[in-house]
Structure formats: structure tokens, C-alpha cells
Design a protein around this motif. Structure first.
Motif, short mmCIF file in Angstrom:
data_model
loop_
_atom_site.label_atom_id
_atom_site.label_comp_id
_atom_site.label_asym_id
_atom_site.label_seq_id
_atom_site.Cartn_x
_atom_site.Cartn_y
_atom_site.Cartn_z
N LEU A 94 0.37 -0.10 -1.97
CA LEU A 94 0.50 -0.61 -3.33
C LEU A 94 -0.58 0.03 -4.17
N GLY A 95 -0.17 0.57 -5.29
CA GLY A 95 -1.15 1.20 -6.17
C GLY A 95 -1.90 2.33 -5.52
N GLY A 96 -1.26 2.98 -4.54
CA GLY A 96 -1.89 4.11 -3.88
C GLY A 96 -2.81 3.71 -2.75
N GLN A 97 -2.85 2.43 -2.42
CA GLN A 97 -3.75 1.96 -1.36
C GLN A 97 -2.95 1.35 -0.22
N PRO A 98 -3.48 1.43 1.01
CA PRO A 98 -2.82 0.73 2.12
C PRO A 98 -2.80 -0.77 1.83
N ALA A 99 -1.69 -1.40 2.13
CA ALA A 99 -1.56 -2.82 1.84
C ALA A 99 -0.72 -3.48 2.91
N THR A 100 -0.86 -4.80 3.02
CA THR A 100 0.02 -5.58 3.88
C THR A 100 0.89 -6.43 2.98
#
Lengths: 294, 185
Positions: free
Chosen positions: A213-219
Motif C-alpha cells: 500500500l502506498g509503495g510499502q509492504p503491508a498486511t
């Protein structure tokens, strides 16, 4: 509605509407007397930008603006992955109409007002120092935004104002149906928060998935209540967590939410989207535009 | 609400504000009375709220939103004044028991008394949402906007309040009706 319901509401209406609402005349006289000697609070005049600038000043300001835009571009450049891990074309600031010469992204200025200040559709807005996670998003048409303080930013259509929120520093309730039950001991990482949320009783089983999300790793968590287990007897709203300022996120049986948890230097960031069907396209548009600079 | 009147009052016209007060005071008093369950305290709160409205009126950006803005100031004044006032906690409602002749009337009074007791046990923020929604008739979204809270919070406060009143009502229906002259409050 059952007969019992009708009797309840009839009795409640009778009770609630009983009595006179006529204001005692003395009370009004007292107020009118008081305002004669009470000054109104006048708003301070807004600072006015100097209108006379030399050519050199104009060139210098324009140059600073260009540098600021270039800097923001490099810092907030979107990744190639969209929400849910599906490769989508990233939103580019270039086609966005921004009022020149205002540098993008525009800070969210509204603080603690409801539903928030109106946003200009298509403009990229960024969090300010009030909220310690640097992120930005492009506003859908007719949306407002509001910084609730250190712990949350709310945005949504003017009618609701909270379809998408960015939250941090929450405490997770041991028993979401009973806030007096205490909170779950939490570590400092996104996975700690995810584990605390998914292990709460009453949630419909739905395993977390890895995404961006938004270029970042997310769960990503898809939260919905188990109709048969959430708050038996309906005595309380199902409340997974609360923020230090007291804001809560009560869930209802027919409600579904998507929650992304992202690690940032300011601790886990939660991006919460309430999935109201008639607003989904605008919510998705905003989610796709999010850029996070952790 | 007369927009012109609001704008004149905003610019300091005391006569315009007096007209506004006459237009809105009964509504505000009704809300305060219902939230606080004490007419005398509601009168004090109304006066303080109206003076606050006068002071802060120049800061109201949109005259069309005067009414909701005034409701918000009133409810905040209720929150501020109620805990400081001992009458709030000690007020006892007196019921006209000796005028009751019929069982139905006794049932109605019994229902009201139980609803009253349950409502008094609620925190003020839940009372405010209930009154703005059910008495004033504001949609929940408008209640949330008026009070400056997320609509989910307004929804949960209404849920709690309704649940408590419903429980009290259901309990009243299974409990025996007090005999004439029996102390209810």
C-alpha cells in the motif's frame, strides 16, 4: 417492527416529548442584558501577502517552488504496485490539476473539525507535522479531510467524513464486546498489531494477506463480524481498538472493513477503509493514490 | 433560520441577535431540558450557551449552518455545566400519583418513570445523541456533524442509549405496577 417495538417507541416518544419547552422569559431577558456588555470575539485578520514584488523576487520564488516540487517528486515517487498487490499503473502527479504555483502535495489543514475541510478533487494532499507519518493521497470529488491530532487523519465524503482513515498508537481490546476487559499487550511492529487484531473473538475468519500500500509492504485484513458470535445479546457495539484520544472504531454486523497495517518509523500505521457499497469507487481511487514515506 | 438575521448578528447587531434568541431559544431549551432532565439547570445552561453563541458568532463561517453550530455550543455547555451542578445529581422527579385513576394511566406513568431512571443513568454524550436524533429529528450523520464526532461514534452512542432504555422498558413491563401513593422516584 414487532408490537413490543411499537409499544417501546410509543412510550419513549410520550416520555421524551413530555413537558413544556417554553423558555422562561426571565432567562431571555438575562441573556439580552448580558450581551449588552459582552464583546464579540473578532477573528484576527489573515496575513496578507505583499502585493508589490520586484521581478527578482518573483523569479526567486518561482525557482524555490520548482525546487520544492522536484524534491517532493523524488521523496514521494509512487511505486509500481497498487493496492492488493496487483500491478497497476501508479498515479502520476503530472496530470493532476494543481493551482499554480502552489507546490504539491498540499498540506491537510483542517484539524479537529467535523466533518473536516473540503478537499479539491484531483489534488494531492499530504499530512503535516501534526501526524507523524508522512503520507499523501489524491482527493476524490466532494471529499473532506481532518487531522484528528497525533493519532489519526480522517477523510471521506462530506456526509460521513471517515470512509478512509490513517491511524496509529491504538490499543486493542481483549474483549471487543467489553471494553472493561483490558487491552492486549502489544509489541511495536506491524505484525504484533496484526496478530492482536486477528486473534480477537467475534471476527469472521479471514486470514491476513501480504500486499503493498502506498509503495510499502503491508498486511491486509478484511474485517467482518461473525453474526453468531459478535457481542451476544447485542449489549454493546463491537469495538476492536481505541486511540489515545478516545476515538473508537465500532463495527456492526453488516459492516465490512479493509485494514492495511504498515511498519513506519512512528510505529505501525493502520489504513482503514469502511466499505460502504455506494462509495467504493471513490474509496478505491483514494487507496490507489496513497503514497507512504515511512 | 433567517440567514440575514444571522449575518446581522454576526456583525454585532444586538437587535438582530435578540430576534435570533427569540426564534431559537425554545428549541435550545427543549434540547437542554431533555439532556439534563432538570429545567432549572437547563435554564442556566441555555443562558450560558446563548452568551457563548453571541461571543463566538463572528467566527461562524457559514450563516446557513447557524442552527447546528448553536446546537453544538449548547451540548458542549451541557457537558461543562452538568457535573458542576449538584442539582443535577439530586433532582428527584415527583409524579402526580393522586391523579391516577386508570390502570392504563398507571402503566404509562410506570413506563415513563422507568425510562426516566434509565436515561438518567446514561452518560451525557449518549443522552445528547439520543435527544438530537429522536427529539430534534436530525439524521445520525447530522448528529455526528453537530457534535463533532465520527458517525460511527454517534451510532454507537445511540445504540447504547436505545439498548439501555429498551432494557428498562422491558423490565418495567414484567414488574408489578406500584400501587397509588407508592413512592416511585
Amino acid at each position: 417492527m414487532t408490537i413490543d417495538d411499537r409499544e417501546f417507541w410509543r412510550a419513549t416518544d410520550d416520555w421524551l416529548e413530555a413537558g413544556s419547552d417554553r423558555t422562561p422569559p426571565d432567562a431571555i431577558d438575562g441573556v439580552l442584558l448580558a450581551i449588552r456588555t459582552t464583546r464579540q470575539e473578532r477573528a484576527l485578520p489573515r496575513p496578507v501577502r505583499p502585493t508589490t514584488m520586484t521581478l527578482l523576487s518573483r523569479v526567486a520564488i518561482a525557482a524555490v517552488a520548482v525546487v520544492a516540487i522536484a524534491f517532493a517528486w523524488t521523496r514521494l515517487a509512487p511505486s509500481q504496485a497498487g493496492v492488493g498487490g496487483i500491478a497497476t499503473p501508479s498515479p502520476s502527479p503530472s496530470p493532476i490539476v494543481t493551482p499554480s504555483p502552489t507546490p504539491t502535495p498540499v498540506p491537510i489543514s483542517s484539524k479537529n473539525s467535523t466533518p473536516g475541510d473540503p478537499l479539491q478533487a484531483g489534488v494531492r494532499y499530504a499530512t503535516t507535522a501534526d501526524f507523524p507519518v508522512r503520507l499523501s493521497f489524491v482527493a476524490p470529488p466532494g471529499w473532506v479531510a481532518n487531522i484528528g491530532g497525533l493519532f489519526a487523519v480522517w477523510t471521506g465524503p462530506a456526509a460521513t467524513g471517515d470512509n478512509v482513515s490513517f491511524q496509529r498508537s491504538m490499543t486493542v481490546n481483549l474483549n471487543p464486546c467489553n471494553l472493561a476487559s483490558g487491552t492486549v499487550p502489544l509489541g511495536t511492529s506491524a505484525s504484533d498489531l496484526v496478530n492482536a487484531i486477528v486473534s480477537r473473538p467475534g471476527l469472521a475468519p479471514n486470514p491476513p494477506t501480504s500486499t503493498t500500500l502506498g509503495g510499502q509492504p503491508a498486511t491486509l485484513l478484511r474485517l467482518a463480524l461473525d453474526r453468531t458470535r459478535a457481542c451476544p445479546g447485542g449489549t454493546a457495539p463491537y469495538t476492536l481498538w481505541q486511540l489515545p484520544g478516545g476515538a473508537t472504531n465500532p463495527m456492526e454486523v453488516d459492516m465490512s472493513e479493509r485494514v492495511w497495517v504498515v511498519d513506519t518509523t512512528a510505529g505501525p500505521l493502520v489504513v482503514l477503509a469502511v466499505d460502504r457499497p455506494y462509495e467504493l469507487p471513490a474509496v478505491q481511487q483514494l487507496l490507489d493514490s496513497i503514497e507512504i514515506n515511512p | 433560520m433567517d440567514r440575514d438575521l444571522v449575518e446581522r448578528a454576526r456583525s454585532g447587531d444586538q437587535e438582530a441577535f435578540a430576534d435570533l434568541v427569540h426564534q431559537i431559544s425554545d428549541t435550545l431549551f427543549g434540547i437542554a431540558r431533555r439532556i439534563l432532565r432538570d429545567p432549572e439547570l437547563a435554564e442556566d445552561v441555555l443562558q450560558n450557551a446563548l452568551v457563548t453563541i453571541w461571543r463566538k458568532l463572528p467566527g461562524l463561517r457559514e450563516a446557513d449552518r447557524f442552527e447546528g453550530w448553536a446546537f453544538r455550543i449548547l451540548v458542549n455547555t451541557c457537558y461543562a455545566e452538568a457535573p458542576r451542578n449538584r442539582r443535577w445529581a439530586s433532582t428527584v422527579r415527583e409524579l402526580p400519583i393522586d391523579q391516577v385513576d386508570l390502570a392504563d394511566d398507571m402503566r404509562t406513568i410506570h413506563d415513563r418513570d422507568e425510562l426516566e431512571r434509565a436515561f438518567r443513568r446514561l452518560p451525557l454524550d449518549q443522552r445528547a445523541v439520543f435527544v438530537l436524533h429522536h427529539h430534534v429529528g436530525l439524521p445520525l450523520v447530522a448528529v455526528a456533524e453537530t457534535l463533532g464526532i465520527p458517525d460511527g461514534t454517534a451510532r454507537s452512542r445511540l445504540h447504547y442509549a436505545t439498548r439501555a432504555l429498551r432494557a428498562a422498558f422491558d423490565e418495567a413491563r414484567v414488574a408489578p405496577i406500584p400501587l397509588q401513593g407508592e413512592q416511585l422516584a
